[in-house]
Design a protein around this motif. Structure first.
Motif, PDB file in Angstrom:
ATOM      1  N   ALA A   1       0.843  -1.194   0.000  1.00  0.00           N
ATOM      2  CA  ALA A   1       0.000   0.000   0.000  1.00  0.00           C
ATOM      3  C   ALA A   1       0.876   1.242   0.000  1.00  0.00           C
ATOM      4  O   ALA A   1       1.881   1.296   0.712  1.00  0.00           O
TER       5      ALA A   1
ATOM      6  N   LEU B   1      -6.332  11.427   8.495  1.00  0.00           N
ATOM      7  CA  LEU B   1      -7.422  10.514   8.866  1.00  0.00           C
ATOM      8  C   LEU B   1      -6.869   9.263   9.546  1.00  0.00           C
ATOM      9  O   LEU B   1      -7.471   8.740  10.487  1.00  0.00           O
ATOM     10  N   LEU B   2      -5.730   8.774   9.073  1.00  0.00           N
ATOM     11  CA  LEU B   2      -5.143   7.558   9.637  1.00  0.00           C
ATOM     12  C   LEU B   2      -4.150   7.850  10.756  1.00  0.00           C
ATOM     13  O   LEU B   2      -3.777   6.938  11.477  1.00  0.00           O
TER      14      LEU B   2
ATOM     15  N   MET C   1      -3.735   8.367  13.682  1.00  0.00           N
ATOM     16  CA  MET C   1      -4.236   8.283  15.047  1.00  0.00           C
ATOM     17  C   MET C   1      -3.268   7.448  15.878  1.00  0.00           C
ATOM     18  O   MET C   1      -2.360   6.829  15.331  1.00  0.00           O
TER      19      MET C   1
ATOM     20  N   ALA D   1      -3.210   4.545  17.345  1.00  0.00           N
ATOM     21  CA  ALA D   1      -3.036   3.101  17.225  1.00  0.00           C
ATOM     22  C   ALA D   1      -2.661   2.677  15.823  1.00  0.00           C
ATOM     23  O   ALA D   1      -2.843   1.531  15.475  1.00  0.00           O
ATOM     24  N   VAL D   2      -2.139   3.582  15.018  1.00  0.00           N
ATOM     25  CA  VAL D   2      -1.820   3.202  13.644  1.00  0.00           C
ATOM     26  C   VAL D   2      -0.603   2.297  13.613  1.00  0.00           C
ATOM     27  O   VAL D   2       0.254   2.334  14.495  1.00  0.00           O
ATOM     28  N   ASP D   3      -0.513   1.518  12.555  1.00  0.00           N
ATOM     29  CA  ASP D   3       0.597   0.581  12.398  1.00  0.00           C
ATOM     30  C   ASP D   3       1.755   1.281  11.702  1.00  0.00           C
ATOM     31  O   ASP D   3       1.911   2.487  11.778  1.00  0.00           O
TER      32      ASP D   3
ATOM     33  N   ASP E   1       1.988   1.902   8.827  1.00  0.00           N
ATOM     34  CA  ASP E   1       1.493   2.892   7.873  1.00  0.00           C
ATOM     35  C   ASP E   1       1.474   4.269   8.503  1.00  0.00           C
ATOM     36  O   ASP E   1       1.834   5.265   7.882  1.00  0.00           O
TER      37      ASP E   1
ATOM     38  N   ALA F   1      -9.683   4.589  14.454  1.00  0.00           N
ATOM     39  CA  ALA F   1      -8.289   4.659  14.021  1.00  0.00           C
ATOM     40  C   ALA F   1      -7.803   3.283  13.585  1.00  0.00           C
ATOM     41  O   ALA F   1      -7.262   3.117  12.496  1.00  0.00           O
ATOM     42  N   GLU F   2      -8.005   2.295  14.428  1.00  0.00           N
ATOM     43  CA  GLU F   2      -7.540   0.942  14.083  1.00  0.00           C
ATOM     44  C   GLU F   2      -8.336   0.369  12.916  1.00  0.00           C
ATOM     45  O   GLU F   2      -7.790  -0.352  12.070  1.00  0.00           O
TER      46      GLU F   2
ATOM     47  N   PHE G   1      -9.727   2.055  10.444  1.00  0.00           N
ATOM     48  CA  PHE G   1      -9.276   2.677   9.205  1.00  0.00           C
ATOM     49  C   PHE G   1      -7.953   2.073   8.763  1.00  0.00           C
ATOM     50  O   PHE G   1      -7.741   1.782   7.592  1.00  0.00           O
ATOM     51  N   SER G   2      -7.061   1.899   9.744  1.00  0.00           N
ATOM     52  CA  SER G   2      -5.742   1.357   9.391  1.00  0.00           C
ATOM     53  C   SER G   2      -5.857  -0.064   8.851  1.00  0.00           C
ATOM     54  O   SER G   2      -5.189  -0.421   7.875  1.00  0.00           O
TER      55      SER G   2
ATOM     56  N   TYR H   1      -7.330   0.039   5.361  1.00  0.00           N
ATOM     57  CA  TYR H   1      -6.353   0.563   4.401  1.00  0.00           C
ATOM     58  C   TYR H   1      -5.294  -0.485   4.101  1.00  0.00           C
ATOM     59  O   TYR H   1      -4.904  -0.695   2.947  1.00  0.00           O
ATOM     60  N   GLN H   2      -4.814  -1.135   5.169  1.00  0.00           N
ATOM     61  CA  GLN H   2      -3.800  -2.173   4.981  1.00  0.00           C
ATOM     62  C   GLN H   2      -4.307  -3.304   4.091  1.00  0.00           C
ATOM     63  O   GLN H   2      -3.569  -3.860   3.282  1.00  0.00           O
TER      64      GLN H   2
ATOM     65  N   LEU I   1     -13.286   5.613   3.855  1.00  0.00           N
ATOM     66  CA  LEU I   1     -13.140   5.454   5.302  1.00  0.00           C
ATOM     67  C   LEU I   1     -14.186   6.216   6.118  1.00  0.00           C
ATOM     68  O   LEU I   1     -14.718   5.661   7.092  1.00  0.00           O
ATOM     69  N   PRO I   2     -14.545   7.458   5.769  1.00  0.00           N
ATOM     70  CA  PRO I   2     -15.564   8.122   6.604  1.00  0.00           C
ATOM     71  C   PRO I   2     -16.927   7.452   6.542  1.00  0.00           C
ATOM     72  O   PRO I   2     -17.741   7.626   7.450  1.00  0.00           O
TER      73      PRO I   2
END
Lengths: 281, 184
Positions: free
Chosen positions: A42, A52-53, A55, A57-59, A61, B18-19, B21-22, B25-26, B56-57
């Motif tokens: 990705a 938007l991402l 935040m 807890a994001v990985d 990415d 947050a999680e 969305f991630s 996306y992943q 996502l929204p």
């Protein structure tokens, strides 16, 4: 092979079966290569998507997102620094030129403030100019060009000591000569004056000797009466002697002429001949 | 590598935007990126981000689990791809710079990245297909959608989609480019 890859392989097989082309190896390879497009990583989120991402807890990415943000910031800051450097470099010659001009102005101002040379000549400068004067006739201190009153030294300059001796010698008083103040007369002038005195007295004697010859009727020259004395009438040089007296004194020296006559003529006769020769030429 | 998103995981992440969305996306960004690259959009990466900005929204409004989410994501991607193609058609003067056709220099970094993402041979495979056949194959193989989902996205019947994919496979098999690609 990951699970999604296995799913994709199964999916390709189903697709080929649906199309009625099962077992076609070249076609399956081509479809597999198409399926590999799904396995690309990705792209790193940017801008609004990163916000938007982005935040807690994001990985990874999110990590790449933050890195991307830093890259953007880091990309603008060095550009600004580079621009500032270029501007600084552009102004540097102007600053250097200003500094050089200021230093030159300060130097010139310092020289002017320290006093000009003509107003206050240093001591060595006087000595230098005094050393340049001719040895035979060194100028008095008052003759120096930097003197504040250039008119004054002419009163006490060279003619001054030369003019007093003739009247004194004419007076014939050696005491009066000795009474002239030696402090006001330079030494060389005094020496010349004493020489003049001696030669003047010798000339007097010579004239006295010549008189009998003249009285004997051999004198043809028209010698002036004044010159028969101590010869004060001629123009006197710094030594106090006129040319005729000096010439006679030279002729008086033993060995040059025998006696007071040359070929039976007097000194006056010889001089007359010389003058006539000069006028003829 | 994409991690398969399960219905359970999707359910567990509800409420934690947050999680969620991630994870979404992943799971889908790589496939969307590959799909858009295969479809020849001008800027696949930017368009991928646009797709997820739109998806996502609205993720809470989506029903059907992972299957429904996949359909929704590629519906948006398909729509964006169509918009991009229409934009390219409306501006015929605009010529996309194709690094592989530029023999003056070595490959640019962008071209190398494109080759890594979608090798030229793979894109050449799709170029021999008509637009609709290419779209069906992309959605079926790259996006991993079923015939029903493809039919829903493309607005066609399932029979039409099956017909398109059959023609596409026959074209690929007969085309010399495929044989050249597979031969070595």
């Amino acid at each position: 092979m990951t699970r999604s890859d296995a799913d994709r392989d199964k999916l390709v097989s189903e697709l080929m079966l649906d199309a009625g082309l099962p077992g076609d190896a070249p076609l399956k390879a081509a479809l597999d290569s198409l399926a590999s497009l799904a396995g690309v990583p990705a792209p790193a989120p940017r801008g609004e998507l990163a916000a938007l991402l982005g935040m807690p807890a994001v990985d990874h990415d999110g990590g790449t997102d933050l890195d991307g943000g830093r890259d953007l910031d880091g990309g603008t800051e060095p550009e600004a620094d580079e621009l500032a450097k270029r501007r600084r470099r552009k102004h540097r010659p102007i600053v250097i030129a200003g500094a050089v001009m200021t230093a030159m102005g300060l130097g010139i101002g310092g020289v002017a403030a320290s006093g000009g040379l003509p107003q206050n000549p240093p001591e060595f400068f006087n000595q230098l100019i005094a050393g340049w004067a001719p040895r035979a006739n060194p100028a008095p201190q008052s003759l120096l060009p930097a003197g504040p009153s250039p008119d004054e030294p002419k009163v006490t300059s060279v003619p001054a000591p030369s003019s007093p001796p003739p009247p004194e010698s004419a007076a014939g008083s050696s005491q009066g000569r000795a009474s002239t103040s030696p402090s006001t007369v330079p030494n060389h002038v005094r020496d010349a004056a004493s020489k003049g005195k001696s030669s003047a007295t010798a000339a007097g004697k010579k004239a006295a000797k010549a008189k009998p010859n003249q009285a004997a009727g051999t004198g043809r020259g028209t010698r002036p009466a004044g010159s028969a004395g101590s010869a004060p009438g001629g123009p006197a040089g710094p030594s106090g002697l006129n040319f005729k007296d000096s010439f006679e004194a030279v002729l008086d020296e033993p060995g040059i002429v025998d006696g007071s006559t040359v070929d039976g003529s007097t000194v006056d006769d010889v001089l007359d001949r010389i003058v006539r020769l000069g006028t003829r030429l | 590598m994409t991690d398969a998103l399960t219905d359970e995981a999707l359910q567990a992440l509800q409420g934690n935007d947050a999680e969620l969305f991630s994870a979404v996306y992943q799971s889908f960004a790589g496939q969307v990126y590959g799909y858009l690259s295969a479809k020849g959009v001008q800027d696949p990466e930017a368009l991928t981000q646009d797709v997820f900005l739109a998806v996502l929204p609205r993720i809470d409004t989506i029903s059907g689990g992972v299957k429904g989410l996949r359909t929704f994501v590629f519906s948006v991607a398909h729509a964006r791809m169509v918009d991009d193609h229409r934009r390219q058609v409306r501006s015929p003067e605009h010529q996309e710079f194709e690094a592989e056709r530029d023999t003056r220099e070595v490959l640019s970094a962008e071209a190398e990245a494109m080759d890594r993402v979608a090798p030229g041979e793979v894109l050449a495979l799709l170029e021999v297909l008509p637009e609709e056949q290419r779209e069906v194959l992309s959605l079926r193989i790259i996006a991993g959608l079923t015939v029903e989902q493809v039919a829903e996205i493309m607005g066609k019947s399932q029979g039409a989609v099956k017909q398109l994919q059959r023609r596409a496979l026959n074209t690929l098999r007969e085309h010399s480019a495929v044989k050249e690609y597979v031969a070595p």
